[in-house]
Design a protein around this motif. Sequence first.
Motif, PDB file in Angstrom:
ATOM      1  N   VAL A 149       2.605  -1.077   4.873  1.00  0.00           N
ATOM      2  CA  VAL A 149       2.058  -0.160   3.457  1.00  0.00           C
ATOM      3  C   VAL A 149       4.355   0.576   3.894  1.00  0.00           C
ATOM      4  CG1 VAL A 149       2.377   2.248   4.927  1.00  0.00           C
ATOM      5  CG2 VAL A 149       0.580   0.581   5.427  1.00  0.00           C
ATOM      6  N   PHE A 191      -2.788   4.974  -2.700  1.00  0.00           N
ATOM      7  CA  PHE A 191      -3.699   5.295  -1.363  1.00  0.00           C
ATOM      8  C   PHE A 191      -3.001   7.102  -2.138  1.00  0.00           C
ATOM      9  CE2 PHE A 191      -6.388   2.999   0.584  1.00  0.00           C
ATOM     10  CZ  PHE A 191      -6.872   4.142   1.432  1.00  0.00           C
ATOM     11  N   ILE A 228      -8.668   4.723  -2.454  1.00  0.00           N
ATOM     12  CA  ILE A 228      -7.751   4.210  -3.643  1.00  0.00           C
ATOM     13  C   ILE A 228      -7.634   5.126  -4.951  1.00  0.00           C
ATOM     14  CG2 ILE A 228      -7.404   1.919  -4.701  1.00  0.00           C
ATOM     15  CD1 ILE A 228      -8.806   0.201  -2.016  1.00  0.00           C
ATOM     16  N   ILE A 248       1.005  -1.498   0.083  1.00  0.00           N
ATOM     17  CA  ILE A 248       0.041   0.266   0.420  1.00  0.00           C
ATOM     18  C   ILE A 248       1.173   1.053   0.160  1.00  0.00           C
ATOM     19  CG2 ILE A 248      -2.425   1.455   0.905  1.00  0.00           C
ATOM     20  CD1 ILE A 248      -2.915  -1.247   2.648  1.00  0.00           C
ATOM     21  N   LYS A 274      -3.488   5.832   4.400  1.00  0.00           N
ATOM     22  CA  LYS A 274      -2.795   4.217   3.812  1.00  0.00           C
ATOM     23  C   LYS A 274      -2.010   3.737   5.253  1.00  0.00           C
ATOM     24  CE  LYS A 274       2.088   5.440   3.658  1.00  0.00           C
ATOM     25  NZ  LYS A 274       2.181   7.431   3.484  1.00  0.00           N
ATOM     26  N   GLY A 302       1.635   5.231  -0.993  1.00  0.00           N
ATOM     27  CA  GLY A 302       0.631   7.398  -0.822  1.00  0.00           C
ATOM     28  C   GLY A 302       1.738   8.254  -0.280  1.00  0.00           C
TER      29      GLY A 302
END
Length: 254
Positions: free
Chosen positions: A204, A220, A225, A44, A52, A46
């Motif tokens: 993450v 993200f 998303i 994930i 996130k 961002g």
Amino acid sequence: MEGNGNPTAIEAIDLVKDYGSGDTAVHALRGVNVRFEKGRFTAIMGPSGSGKSTLMHTLAGLDSATSGRIVFDGADITRMDDDQLTLLRRHRIGFIFQSFNLLPMFTAEQNIVMPLTLAGEKPDRAWFDMLVDTLGLRSRLDHRPNELSGGQQQRVAIARALISKPSLVFADEPTGNLDSVSSAEVLSFLKSSVRELNQTIIMVTHDAVAASYADRAIVFADGRIVADEDAPTADRMNALLMAERERATRAMGR
């Protein structure tokens, strides 16, 4: 984007997380719908403040949802009380942190088995041996954390996260404190634990290279998303992050 048809490990349905209220409310998660499949490694990504980390903490039951549901192995964890969540995290979920969080006065072996020690349980020696050998820690078991390199400490932390055979592992910036060689080492081990131990890992990271080790990467931004990539490459993830930063910069300039 759907993956490879594996059963779902954990799923967020219309997940909302707000901090504060009224004009000063922060909308960290805005109706997120996402499913993570068993036996897959998902990154994930961002920008800072994208939500996130909030998503990970909410999925892990460390933070409560404002609304929506989180279904983990068929059970809605948003309806669980603190005791149920504690048991869930102790037996079913593993955590790997950026700061390793090893106990300095204990050896690597004692750190690895600590979750079981705290639960009054004995390790499965065959599983312990496989983890230690897969992670290349056999010759380091009697060393304390200050006698280990950063990469070795993170591998001890990974073994500790996996020792109780959790069905799901969350990794929060696991290479954030490591040099590039140690990072590659740790990410390779995470990837191999997915392949060889059928682990499910949600990581993450802000690092596009780290994300390229995953089977899937989600971007993200602003609590939503904005991209979902199978077989991510570092170049592709960097391009998506750059596009997101440019979009955010334009939005601020309006």
